[in-house]
Scaffold this active site. Structure first.
Site, PDB file in Angstrom:
ATOM      1  CB  SER A 226      -0.935  -0.095   1.049  1.00  0.00           C
ATOM      2  OG  SER A 226      -0.074  -0.081   2.272  1.00  0.00           O
ATOM      3  N   GLY A 228      -0.418   4.683  -0.255  1.00  0.00           N
ATOM      4  CA  GLY A 228      -1.163   5.690  -0.139  1.00  0.00           C
ATOM      5  C   GLY A 228      -1.792   6.264  -1.311  1.00  0.00           C
ATOM      6  N   GLY A 231      -1.322   4.473  -4.925  1.00  0.00           N
ATOM      7  CA  GLY A 231      -2.034   3.262  -5.001  1.00  0.00           C
ATOM      8  C   GLY A 231      -1.430   2.117  -4.388  1.00  0.00           C
ATOM      9  N   GLY A 257      -5.316   0.574   5.768  1.00  0.00           N
ATOM     10  CA  GLY A 257      -4.316  -0.198   5.482  1.00  0.00           C
ATOM     11  C   GLY A 257      -5.179  -1.707   5.956  1.00  0.00           C
ATOM     12  CG  ASP A 258      -6.071  -2.204  10.061  1.00  0.00           C
ATOM     13  OD1 ASP A 258      -4.745  -2.724   9.952  1.00  0.00           O
ATOM     14  OD2 ASP A 258      -6.369  -1.296  10.855  1.00  0.00           O
TER      15      ASP A 258
END
Length: 324
Positions: A226, A228, A231, A257-258
């Site tokens: 990830s 941000g 992408g 993120g989770d």
């Protein structure tokens, strides 16, 4: 839908504070304040439940302040299999500024002794032997509490993999290094975490792809990065894929993120195509940054967010982790 298990070894009560700008050493006025039963595995469970899965949550909770977790688990409709240990679950402060910057102030967590660790291993063994309750996959997410070493985490991953379970991991630091060496099914580092592991700055799209390919070549079947607003990269036997989310006003990145990890797992266990899976996961992660908390797949404009998410296949990936 699948039966899934999340392990949060070091949960927390998250005190999320939104403010215009944090000025250290002065009195700061908040816009919003929330106290939430959290921890990365708990956040993952929230998303998985919203996507229709049957979820069991486990790990360690301090017996002295588990009330907010009890209420949260009841409201979510998850099975509470957390082991209680003496003391209190830590409280983490997350300060979100208007420009999207987040300052985390995290406690170490309750100390986990040998007896408590063995209790968790025994519970896991019994759950895996129960054909009616055996999960289709396990998510281990978050930091490690005092007493749980990276070596213990790696051994746990190896045991679960030997038992035939897919294991998805989201952690950081030395714990991430040892987890990768144990070859979990999936790992989701962010740019900084993957850069540390790869030993190079990920300052370009080419560098990010190169590091994700190395992660895949190291034996991680689902390598997810990830980055941000730049992408998401996903490297697996399905090929190397990239998704770019729509541009949105960022209120808080906590939980993004989770959300990404949970939604990608959802697509994989449901057998969706790579494009469908990555589009949903990236769009849902983007939805989460508009507010405090995880992504909401029932948001009225979520179909529109998916349409605005750009997904493309970069190329095939061979067994050596190189673009074919």
């Amino acid at each position: 839908m699948a039966r899934l298990l999340t392990l949060t070894l070091n949960p927390a009560l998250d005190l999320s504070v939104s403010l215009e700008r944090l000025v250290p050493g002065t009195v700061n006025r908040t816009r919003e304040t929330h106290l939430t039963a959290a921890g990365k595995g708990v956040n993952v469970a929230r998303v998985l439940v919203a996507l229709g899965h049957e979820v069991t949550v486990s790990g360690f909770l301090g017996a002295d302040n588990d009330g907010p977790f009890l209420r949260a688990f009841e409201a979510l409709g998850v099975e509470d299999a957390f082991l209680r240990v003496p003391g209190e679950t830590r409280i983490n402060a997350k300060l979100s500024e208007a420009d999207g910057q987040v300052t985390d102030i995290n406690g170490p967590g309750a100390a986990i002794g040998d007896d408590a660790w063995q209790r968790l291993l025994d519970w896991l063994a019994a759950r895996l032997d129960n054909t009616e309750r055996r999960p289709a996959a396990v998510v281990i997410a978050g930091s490690l509490p005092p007493g749980v070493t990276p070596e213990r985490l790696a051994a746990l991953i190896e045991q679960l993999r030997e038992a035939g379970l897919p294991v998805w991991v989201d952690t950081s630091g030395e714990a991430l290094d040892r987890a990768i060496a144990a070859r979990p099914t999936a790992v989701k580092p962010n740019e900084q975490e993957l850069a540390t592991w790869a030993g190079e700055a990920l300052t370009s799209a080419e560098a990010r792809l190169r590091a994700a390919l190395r992660l895949y070549a190291a034996g991680v079947e689902e390598a997810l990065l990830s980055a941000g607003p730049d992408g998401v990269l996903w490297v697996s036997a399905r090929g190397a894929w990239q998704a770019v989310p729509p541009r949105l006003t960022v209120a808080s990145t906590v939980g993004a993120g989770d959300t990404l990890l949970a939604a990608l797992l959802h697509g994989v266990v449901e057998g969706h195509t790579a494009e469908q899976t990555l589009r949903l996961a990236t769009a849902l992660s983007a939805e989460s940054v508009r507010h405090v908390g995880v992504g909401n797949p029932r948001a009225t404009d979520f179909p529109h967010l998916q349409q605005q998410t750009r997904v493309r296949r970069l190329n095939d990936v061979d067994a050596g982790g190189a673009i074919a």
